[in-house]
Design an enzyme around this catalytic site. Structure first.
Site, PDB file in Angstrom:
ATOM      1  CG  ASP A 232      -2.141   0.863   1.037  1.00 15.08           C
ATOM      2  OD1 ASP A 232      -2.166   1.674   0.089  1.00 15.08           O
ATOM      3  OD2 ASP A 232      -3.084   0.734   1.829  1.00 15.08           O
ATOM      4  CD1 TRP A 233       0.749   5.570  -3.727  1.00 11.81           C
ATOM      5  CD2 TRP A 233       0.278   3.387  -3.760  1.00 11.81           C
ATOM      6  NE1 TRP A 233       0.749   5.150  -5.039  1.00 11.81           N
ATOM      7  CE2 TRP A 233       0.477   3.810  -5.087  1.00 11.81           C
ATOM      8  CE3 TRP A 233       0.000   2.047  -3.554  1.00 11.81           C
ATOM      9  CZ2 TRP A 233       0.382   2.961  -6.195  1.00 11.81           C
ATOM     10  CZ3 TRP A 233      -0.099   1.189  -4.643  1.00 11.81           C
ATOM     11  CH2 TRP A 233       0.093   1.644  -5.929  1.00 11.81           C
TER      12      TRP A 233
END
Length: 780
Positions: A232-233
């Site tokens: 995930d970012w």
């Protein structure tokens, strides 16, 4: 691309090249290496629309994206209970992504809705892992049929926004396997997503981005996942540990900082270059798979009508919660439409999934056009969306405005045949990055509903929200339509359901509780400091309400129709013990069928639901669990036969002591219902022997094995009966049904270990006899 070409490319890459491929070029792209012909990949947010960020804007924000079709969010799509529809939406999303040169769509979200307060619940399907997994699989297959990859997210237990980047989810093993991993397992095994996105949080002490048990042992070795894992970012904690654990790609890019860490770790013998090479090979396979997408596309001739599909999805995503013979509307001469949301309808969630819709419809305009000039339709704002403070705390000027709006709405409602109130949650209440504080809708809306209902008995409330809300006023109104967040065509869908052009067919994919105090995770959500205890264990959603005998406002699987359905003729064909491989959970145990008939005057669709209930289990089990569903459309008077297969997997639970799934022998109730609380048909099947995948089904018996344990194994029980049948001191132990047991301790016999036969036979059995019996049991 074949393995030979990949190996040729690998030989041309330097250590620095390989490390560079393991992180993004920027926010949305992977790195290209032109000298070896490696192209870049473009990813973009989903999952209910293609949110491709505009590259012509400096430092674009979440809302700065190209126009795209906005479909209902996952919470709405799940309420359709329609895998064909979700697959069709996925197909269209794949087409649209391809038109925008997007290689990977970041979705779907298969996380479980542990608490209705979770700020991102609108992006997730359900509180039930079976339903979530099946819908996620349908979505993935649809998108990937167009040569566009998906990223199944957020793996795993990303169930809250509070401290989401650091929280440690402390989850019991059975809950982890049966609830939180199960939805991902179904989607991975059935749909083979190209990528999987690791979550921000920790699970039992380790960050998901560097969790070898999750990313390698379970995901790859057990489930057979062949794609790549993307962070995930901003979710990477330690890049080298992540690479070792099975995280191939860090997103977004780190401006080369993490790449240098990988290179340094290899040079300092802290990371094997073989581990890096394995990650790069996996990356290359996906990169070139995306480049060759045209050869992967199925149904090239099919062209989706995006807006009509968005409308269709919206109609099936809405749930009729209450209807006291008021809907559909018919011959009303004056209709009062009330609530600012009637003109400013909320259609999607707030955050990274936010889409710039291609077009938007208007409820008031569409609704008016469905009536002749003889019908008068009025509109009152009723409340202000920007005024969300408690009524008693608003300023004097705002209070004057508030009561002015309320008085006008009440006067129009009182003088009308029916009032339609639009209410729900605004973006301030429900958004990525923040959990909700409570289950209430804004107070000014709630007051409005009570006041209008006090002067107009024919009041309809239309809710637009991404997750459950408390509905304390449900007994005050005549009809309630849960509209969820219905996307760009939501207004038309609401209008057509109210008018009767569409017969509602949605069913709740999550329980609507009476109060927040009733919810399973109430005591432990959202945790404290950097930890959250999953104290409700496997009892999530309806499993908890069943076990605690708590009646919710509206149960899981519930939804009304403008017609009625009858369930009949349940038949079960159970396979014999000899036909079942006792090491294979995919083995079909029983085939069931039943008939459903539309007994009303309108065509309509019904979601039939199969639940399984384990009777007399040796471990804690839910009262019932969803294990099948089918949505069927029927004309008035029409009947259809519905069939389901029951597998050993449907009956299994996860046994931590053997680190494996186990189907217990015994009786299981087969329940067919219209909702989890509305069971129409029931029957029973029996499992003769335990089933455990890949290993011997026989337990290892010893002197502390109990009589009850042996009783659960028919072959072992037969051996024990033979041993003791001629011993008068033991005859009372042969059957559990013997009424002459004179030992007044409940379950004494069931929990009696073999070694105690010595004590209760007055010396007729010795330690050698016990050893001999144990040996025979293990050979039986």
């Amino acid at each position: 691309m074949n393995d030979t070409r990949i190996e040729e490319i690998m030989a041309e890459l330097s250590l620095e090249d390989k490390a560079s491929l393991c992180s993004g070029q920027g926010s949305w792209n992977t790195k290209a290496i032109k000298k070896t012909g490696i192209p870049e990949l473009l990813m973009t947010d989903g999952p209910h629309g293609v949110r491709k960020v505009r590259e012509d804007i400096d430092e674009p924000g979440i809302k700065d994206s190209y126009k795209a079709t906005c479909y209902p969010t996952a919470s709405g799509l799940a309420a359709s209970w329609n895998t064909e529809l979700v697959n069709e939406v996925g197909f269209a999303l794949g087409q649209e992504a391809k038109e925008m040169d997007v290689n990977i769509l970041l979705g779907p979200g298969a996380n479980i809705k542990r608490s209705p307060l979770g700020g991102r619940n609108f992006e997730y399907f359900s509180e039930d892992p079976y339903l979530s997994g099946k819908l996620a699989a349908a979505y993935i297959k649809g998108v990937q049929s167009q040569g566009v990859g998906t990223s199944l997210k957020h793996f795993v237990a990303n169930n809250q926004e509070f401290r989401r980047m650091t929280i440690n989810a402390e989850i019991p093993e059975r809950a982890l396997r049966e609830i939180y991993l199960k939805s991902f397992e179904i989607a991975v095994k059935e749909a083979s997503p190209w990528t999987l996105m690791s979550a921000y949080n920790k699970v039992n002490g380790k960050y998901c981005s560097e969790h070898p048990r999750l990313l390698t042992e379970i995901l790859r070795e057990e489930w057979g996942f062949e794609g790549i894992v993307i962070s995930d970012w901003g979710a990477v904690n330690d890049r080298v540990d992540g690479l070792k654990a099975g995280l191939e790609l860090e997103m977004p890019g780190s401006h080369g900082i993490r790449d240098k860490e990988i290179v340094s770790a290899v040079k300092n013998n802290k990371l094997s270059e073989e581990v890096l090479d394995k990650a790069v090979r996996r990356l290359l396979k996906i990169i070139f798979k995306a480049e060759n997408h045209e050869s992967l596309v199925a149904d090239k001739a099919q062209v989706s009508n995006y807006n009509e599909l968005a409308y269709k999805a919206a109609t099936e995503s809405m749930v009729l919660l209450k209807n006291e013979d008021l809907l559909p509307l018919n011959n009303q001469k004056k209709i009062a439409v009330i609530g600012e949301m009637a003109k400013n309808l909320r259609r999607q969630g707030q955050g990274s999934s936010q889409v710039n819709p291609r077009e938007l419809d208007s409820f008031f305009d569409i609704f008016k056009n469905n009536f002749t000039e003889d019908t008068e339709i009025t509109y009152d704002k009723g409340y202000c969306l920007d005024c969300v403070e408690p009524v008693e705390e608003v300023s004097l000027d705002k209070a004057k405005d508030y009561y002015h709006l309320l008085d006008e709405a009440k006067e129009n409602a009182a003088n009308s045949d029916v009032a339609i109130i639009f209410a729900g949650l605004t973006e301030d209440f429900e958004a990525e990055g923040q959990d909700r504080d409570n289950l209430s809708i804004p107070e000014n809306q709630e007051v409005l509903i009570y006041e209008i209902a006090s002067v107009q008995p024919n009041t309809i409330v239309v809710l637009t929200n991404g997750a459950p809300v408390e509905i304390p006023w449900k007994d005050k109104v005549s009809a309630i339509l849960e509209g969820y967040l219905g996307g760009q065509s939501a207004a038309r869908a609401i209008s057509d359901i109210i008018n009767g052009k569409v017969n509602p067919s949605g069913k709740l994919a999550e329980t609507f509780p009476e109060t927040i105090e009733d919810t399973p995770s109430f005591i432990n959500f959202p945790g404290e400091r950097d930890r959250v205890l999953y104290g409700e264990d496997i009892f999530v959603g309806y499993r908890y309400y069943d076990k605690k005998e708590i009646e919710p406002a509206y149960p899981f699987g519930y939804g009304l129709s403008y017609t009625s359905f009858r369930y009949d003729n349940l038949n079960i064909y159970q396979h014999s013990k000899n036909d079942i491989d006792a090491r294979d959970l995919s083995e079909i145990i029983a085939e069931i069928s039943f008939t459903i008939t539309n007994t009303g005057a309108r065509a309509g669709s019904e979601v039939t639901q199969l639940y399984i209930s384990a009777e007399n289990s040796q471990v804690r089990r839910p009262i019932k669990e969803l294990k099948g569903f089918d949505k069927v459309k029927l004309e008035p008077g029409e009947s259809k036969e519905i069939s389901f297969n029951i597998t050993a997997d449907d009956l299994a639970y996860y046994e931590p002591e053997i680190a494996n799934w186990l189907t217990e022998p015994g009786d299981y109730q087969v329940l067919i219902g219209s909702s989890s609380d509305d069971i129409r048909l029931r029957d029973e099947i029996n499992i003769a022997s335990p089933i455990t995948p890949g290993v011997s089904i026989r337990p290892e018996y010893h002197q502390n094995s109990t009589i009850g344990d042996i009783y659960q194994d028919p072959e072992a029980w037969e051996v024990l009966q033979e041993e003791i049948s001629d011993n008068p001191k033991l005859k009372r132990f042969v059957s559990f049904d013997n009424a002459e047991m004179d030992i007044g301790i409940p379950n004494f016999l069931e929990y009696l270990p073999l070694r105690n036969l010595i004590t209760f036979t007055e010396g007729n059995f010795t330690s050698k006899d016990i050893d001999r019996i144990v040996d025979k049991l293990n050979k039986s």
